[in-house]
Design a protein around this motif. Structure first.
Motif, mmCIF file in Angstrom:
data_model
loop_
_atom_site.group_PDB
_atom_site.id
_atom_site.type_symbol
_atom_site.label_atom_id
_atom_site.label_comp_id
_atom_site.label_asym_id
_atom_site.label_seq_id
_atom_site.Cartn_x
_atom_site.Cartn_y
_atom_site.Cartn_z
ATOM 1 N N THR A 171 0.808 -1.219 0.000
ATOM 2 C CA THR A 171 0.000 0.000 0.000
ATOM 3 C C THR A 171 0.838 1.264 0.000
ATOM 4 O O THR A 171 0.449 2.267 -0.598
ATOM 5 C CB THR A 171 -0.928 0.007 1.234
ATOM 6 O OG1 THR A 171 -1.683 -1.207 1.258
ATOM 7 C CG2 THR A 171 -1.885 1.180 1.188
ATOM 8 N N LYS A 174 3.723 0.478 -3.371
ATOM 9 C CA LYS A 174 3.507 -0.606 -4.331
ATOM 10 C C LYS A 174 4.720 -1.528 -4.411
ATOM 11 O O LYS A 174 4.949 -2.189 -5.429
ATOM 12 C CB LYS A 174 3.166 -0.059 -5.724
ATOM 13 C CG LYS A 174 1.872 0.728 -5.775
ATOM 14 C CD LYS A 174 0.674 -0.105 -5.367
ATOM 15 C CE LYS A 174 -0.620 0.661 -5.406
ATOM 16 N NZ LYS A 174 -1.777 -0.124 -4.895
ATOM 17 N N ASP A 208 -6.889 -3.503 3.701
ATOM 18 C CA ASP A 208 -6.985 -2.043 3.626
ATOM 19 C C ASP A 208 -7.362 -1.442 4.972
ATOM 20 O O ASP A 208 -6.939 -0.335 5.317
ATOM 21 C CB ASP A 208 -8.019 -1.643 2.571
ATOM 22 C CG ASP A 208 -7.593 -2.016 1.159
ATOM 23 O OD1 ASP A 208 -6.380 -2.238 0.949
ATOM 24 O OD2 ASP A 208 -8.477 -2.106 0.282
#
Length: 304
Positions: A171, A174, A208
């Motif tokens: 996150t 990358k 997430d």
């Protein structure tokens, strides 16, 4: 006459290459021509190396110094009409987590008709691995929930999404995620709305949501570095090396030559030749080997 003794020849000594740069053709149509010419240079000069970094998709040239690399770039232009653009290679950062979190997470989506529903329980935590090597197991994603709670096929979908989608590109930057253990220990499923796609989406939303709570950060390669300079320049070079975040571990003087040994992050080993305000090192740097990966300080992480 038959020879009574065998004659052996020693291997030619090739000194370690000390600098690298990324390279690409000015025009995309010249890509295959660039590869052909640079591979030819490799065959005639064992101190010159050319390869493609599969992770960053960059083409890399390595040699004995900035001038060494510039000569081959200039030869491509002068002898073959091939213009090459040289730059800094991308550093292979890695993303890690630093804190353990337990999860009891429900994913649900309803948009008319059959929806998506998944319930997972377990733990995500740092995994103790060898960060100094590219080889070996870097993450462990496992599922041991009861088949009655979550079917095996749904558990596999959860695990595969982590392995194929989340771990290869984190996150923060990358960059690949290293040192993560995810253990799916339980959960629940819906007779109609629970399917493989629901558990894949659940894995993504779980990551997430929980990732920030695990205190993610970046790590970067650190290198052993040996610097040989005239004795008169040793103090300036040592100060410059420290300014770049390097650590001097040893210093020796042999006649008029001083040798400094230390370590620094990979990014800074190629900076000196590119900065106009840098001290003239007056000698040469030898990158000996990759030693470890270390966390970035907060200021550099924010810049990235």
């Amino acid at each position: 006459a038959q020879l009574k003794e065998l004659i052996t020849c020693e291997d030619m000594y090739v000194p370690p290459r000390v600098i690298s740069a990324s390279v690409k053709p000015e025009h995309e149509r010249d890509l295959s021509k660039m590869q052909e010419r640079l591979k030819h240079f490799m065959r005639e000069d064992p101190t010159f190396n050319f390869y493609r970094n599969e992770e960053t998709s960059e083409f890399i040239i390595e040699g004995m110094g900035e001038l060494h690399l510039d000569i081959y770039v200039e030869r491509c232009k002068r002898e073959f009409g091939l213009v090459l653009l040289k730059g800094k290679p991308t550093v292979n950062y890695r993303e890690i987590v630093q804190k353990k979190v337990d999860f009891d997470f429900v994913y649900k989506r309803q948009s008319g008709g059959a929806g998506q529903w998944a319930h997972v329980k377990g733990v995500m935590e740092p995994l103790d691995i060898n960060f100094s090597s590219e080889k070996g197991v870097k993450n462990r994603i496992m599922a041991t929930a009861s088949n009655g709670d979550v079917r095996d096929g749904l558990q596999k979908a959860f695990v595969k999404h982590f392995e194929r989608k989340i771990l290869p590109a984190g996150t923060l930057l990358k960059a690949p995620v290293w040192g993560l253990k995810v253990h799916l220990q339980g959960g629940a499923m819906h007779e109609v709305d629970s399917n493989e796609q629901a558990f894949k989406n659940c894995a993504q939303e779980l990551w997430d949501t929980m990732m920030r709570k695990m205190e993610p950060t970046l790590i970067e390669p650190w290198m052993d570095v040996e610097i040989s300079v005239p004795k008169a320049n040793a103090a300036d070079v040592s100060a410059e090396f420290s300014r770049r975040g390097g650590i001097i571990s040893d210093q020796a003087v042999d006649g008029e030559i001083a040798t400094l040994n230390g370590e620094t992050c990979l990014l800074y080993t190629s900076d000196a030749a590119d900065e106009e305000d840098s001290v003239d090192l007056g000698g040469r740097r030898i990158i000996k080997q990759k030693t470890s990966r270390e966390k970035l300080d907060e200021e550099r992480k924010i810049k990235l």
